[in-house]
Design an enzyme around this catalytic site. Structure first.
Site, PDB file in Angstrom:
ATOM      1  N   GLU A 279      -0.766  52.162  99.550  1.00 37.71           N
ATOM      2  CA  GLU A 279      -1.791  51.469 100.312  1.00 37.71           C
ATOM      3  C   GLU A 279      -1.657  51.847 102.076  1.00 37.71           C
ATOM      4  O   GLU A 279      -2.586  52.148 102.647  1.00 37.71           O
ATOM      5  CB  GLU A 279      -1.951  50.108 100.234  1.00 37.71           C
ATOM      6  CG  GLU A 279      -2.267  49.509  98.977  1.00 37.71           C
ATOM      7  CD  GLU A 279      -3.810  49.920  98.366  1.00 37.71           C
ATOM      8  OE1 GLU A 279      -4.339  50.412  99.155  1.00 37.71           O
ATOM      9  OE2 GLU A 279      -3.702  50.368  97.257  1.00 37.71           O
ATOM     10  N   TRP A 364     -25.152  49.802 105.390  1.00 40.00           N
ATOM     11  CA  TRP A 364     -23.743  49.645 105.313  1.00 40.00           C
ATOM     12  C   TRP A 364     -23.262  49.418 106.777  1.00 40.00           C
ATOM     13  O   TRP A 364     -22.406  48.745 107.033  1.00 40.00           O
ATOM     14  CB  TRP A 364     -22.906  50.665 104.807  1.00 40.00           C
ATOM     15  CG  TRP A 364     -23.160  52.258 105.409  1.00 40.00           C
ATOM     16  CD1 TRP A 364     -24.158  52.875 104.963  1.00 40.00           C
ATOM     17  CD2 TRP A 364     -22.701  52.747 106.405  1.00 40.00           C
ATOM     18  NE1 TRP A 364     -24.163  53.924 105.639  1.00 40.00           N
ATOM     19  CE2 TRP A 364     -23.132  54.010 106.522  1.00 40.00           C
ATOM     20  CE3 TRP A 364     -21.469  52.375 106.969  1.00 40.00           C
ATOM     21  CZ2 TRP A 364     -22.644  54.860 107.392  1.00 40.00           C
ATOM     22  CZ3 TRP A 364     -20.949  53.397 108.136  1.00 40.00           C
ATOM     23  CH2 TRP A 364     -21.465  54.503 108.412  1.00 40.00           C
ATOM     24  N   TRP A 387     -16.062  50.382 104.004  1.00 39.18           N
ATOM     25  CA  TRP A 387     -17.662  50.429 103.922  1.00 39.18           C
ATOM     26  C   TRP A 387     -18.300  51.623 103.242  1.00 39.18           C
ATOM     27  O   TRP A 387     -19.285  51.492 102.336  1.00 39.18           O
ATOM     28  CB  TRP A 387     -18.227  49.787 105.430  1.00 39.18           C
ATOM     29  CG  TRP A 387     -18.104  48.506 105.217  1.00 39.18           C
ATOM     30  CD1 TRP A 387     -17.164  47.781 106.129  1.00 39.18           C
ATOM     31  CD2 TRP A 387     -19.074  47.440 104.726  1.00 39.18           C
ATOM     32  NE1 TRP A 387     -17.515  46.493 106.043  1.00 39.18           N
ATOM     33  CE2 TRP A 387     -18.508  46.219 105.396  1.00 39.18           C
ATOM     34  CE3 TRP A 387     -20.242  47.400 103.892  1.00 39.18           C
ATOM     35  CZ2 TRP A 387     -19.268  44.864 104.918  1.00 39.18           C
ATOM     36  CZ3 TRP A 387     -20.835  46.256 103.732  1.00 39.18           C
ATOM     37  CH2 TRP A 387     -20.577  45.181 104.219  1.00 39.18           C
TER      38      TRP A 387
END
Ligand SMILES: Cc1cc2nc3c(=O)[nH]c(=O)nc-3n(C[C@H](O)[C@H](O)[C@H](O)COP(=O)(O)OP(=O)(O)OC[C@H]3O[C@@H](n4cnc5c(N)ncnc54)[C@H](O)[C@@H]3O)c2cc1C
Length: 472
Positions: A279, A364, A387
């Site tokens: 991550e 978006w 997004w």
């Protein structure tokens, strides 16, 4: 030598290469932070993030004063005046050199280029470093020398290039000569008006807090990260994003401490640790995308064809989404989490963003801006990446026809409805069988809104809009 440390998005002493080099090379070190409300507004910085940042400046000031480095805050109208602000400070205090750590946003890079040119013109020395990433954006490239636009090969190359020397970050600061200058921080008027509902006790300021959060996380929860990271009611993730986004802790520190408990293995050993480091590399991947594809910083989609999508706009739906009143409990509880905590669980960020861009078929960019305006961890690259992934306009994007069903997501990831109950008081006594999609009777008696849209129809409408854009 007498130097100036220009703090920007790196409010810490630990693993701060610019500060470290300033201290190593100079007898006297001054520090400044250039504060601009205009700039914060331009970049949609959330009110809670500015509040967090100011508190972190205070903690940093007190740490720096222990080694005789005064931190002064200088008011600015925006990036344009930074060159002059710096050169005036250097001149007024007879300093020899300026140090800073790089930022990679498009506006920040332009500012830095103009500061460098200005300082060169004035014969003022400067040196800059990278600390927001392990590898500077633009340096992890494919065999043909091109930037990656898919995460997995990027990560593979990242691992190939990695060596432990990159994590040689330990440094002991010692006292510098007294500058006889007092920090102005306590008198400085930040002109900050709190207008957020965030419980800021969730985000104590300072690098000591960030490091202790990291330690606590690595002592226990990281070992269950692979299993728990998708469950929003479990405290399964580190909640370090706000600290990473404002530079209160460095990614190198995070990776180094995680590797220490995994025999220094990046892609083997404890699953939770490997996944967690993944991550941090995602964060770096999105910084690369922002750096290598400037169009994403200019409001453009990564996937060109998606420019043709005809987004809808419905003020009532938009407001319902923003306020957590869509009538879909998992969406509403997630939005309420963001408004009350300044943070939203990653799984729910995806669910909420996909609902907004697919089922609601709203642009978006509107959702991206609303997130930035409300997140304490707002980070342009990660937010834009998230997004664009969710709306299928970005790199590595979810295929446009694979649309999360919020009810299924709710049942899968909040099966007992505990997260929903925590954030939606009206539903706290509803049975777990009903909570994901309450009956009309329950909605009426609990004063919980009707659904703003039909899932099936809105899904087909989204696929149709994407198909049309593709064939346009
Ligand atoms: C629509 C959307 C918007 C997002 N906006 C932001 C944002 O503004 N700022 C932000 O930091 N993250 C953002 N993310 C990524 C992710 O949701 C958060 O980083 C994560 O939830 C932070 O919680 P944590 O610190 O407990 O993460 P952990 O799971 O503990 O992960 C550790 C660190 O890795 C990084 N990270 C984790 N997941 C991602 C990811 N998917 N992409 C990039 N970096 C990641 C973060 O820095 C995080 O602190 C967004 C994701 C989506 C889908």
């Amino acid at each position: 030598m007498k130097s100036l440390m220009w703090f920007r998005n790196d409010l810490r002493m630990d693993d701060n290469p610019a500060l470290r080099e300033a201290c190593k090379s100079s007898d006297e070190v001054h520090a400044i932070y250039i504060y601009s409300q205009n700039q914060n507004k331009k970049h949609n910085e959330a009110n809670c993030k500015t509040e967090f940042f100011i508190e972190n400046l205070k903690v940093l000031e007190s740490k720096l004063s222990n080694i005789n480095i005064p931190l002064n805050i200088i008011h600015s109208e925006g990036f344009k005046d930074n060159s002059e602000v710096i050169s005036n400070y250097v001149k007024n205090n007879s300093l020899n050199k300026v140090f800073w750590n790089n930022q990679f946003g498009i506006d920040e890079s332009e500012r830095d280029l103009s500061v460098q040119n200005y300082l060169k013109g004035k014969n003022i020395e400067f040196e800059n470093f990278d600390e927001q990433v392990v590898f500077a954006p633009g340096t992890i490239l494919t065999g043909e020398g091109k930037p990656y636009s898919v995460f997995t090969p990027f990560k593979r190359r990242w691992i190939e290039n990695f060596n432990l020397d990159l994590l040689d970050i330990e440094f002991e600061y010692t006292k510098k000569n007294d500058t006889k200058i007092k920090s102005n921080l306590n008198e400085f008027d930040f002109q900050f008006k709190k207008n957020n509902q965030v419980d800021m006790s969730l985000w104590p300021a300072g690098e000591v807090e960030a490091l202790s959060r990291l330690k606590t996380y690595l002592d226990k929860n990281i070992f269950r990260y692979a299993q728990d990271r998708n469950d929003p009611i479990v405290d399964g993730t580190s909640r370090l994003s706000a600290y990473l986004a404002s530079g209160i802790i460095s990614p190198k520190r995070c990776i180094l401490e995680a590797l220490k408990i995994n025999n220094f293995e990046l892609d083997a050993g404890e699953k939770g640790i490997v996944k967690w480091i993944d991550e941090i590399v995602w964060r770096e991947f999105y910084k690369n995308i922002m750096y290598s594809f400037p169009r994403v910083s200019k409001g453009q989609p990564f996937q060109n064809y998606t420019k043709n999508i005809e987004w809808r706009f419905d003020e009532k739906e938009f407001t319902a989404w923003k306020e957590g009143k869509t009538g879909f409990p998992i969406i509403d509880s997630a939005m309420k989490q963001m408004l009350s905590e300044g943070w939203m669980h990653n799984r729910l960020r995806m669910v909420v963003a996909m609902f907004f861009t697919k089922n609601m078929l709203h642009d978006w960019r509107l959702g991206e801006a609303f997130f930035m305006q409300n997140l304490v961890d707002g980070d342009f690259a990660s937010n834009n990446g998230g997004w664009q992934w969710s709306s299928s306009t970005g790199t590595d994007a979810a295929p446009y026809f694979r649309i999360f069903n919020p009810l299924t997501q709710s049942k899968n990831f909040d099966s007992d409805g505990l997260f929903i109950k925590k954030h939606i008081k009206e539903l706290e006594n509803i049975d777990k069988k009903e909570i994901h999609d309450p009956s009309s009777n329950i909605r009426e008696s609990q004063n919980y809104p009707k659904q703003i849209l039909d899932l099936k129809q809105s899904r087909l409408r989204a696929i149709d809009a994407f198909n049309k854009a593709k064939n346009n």
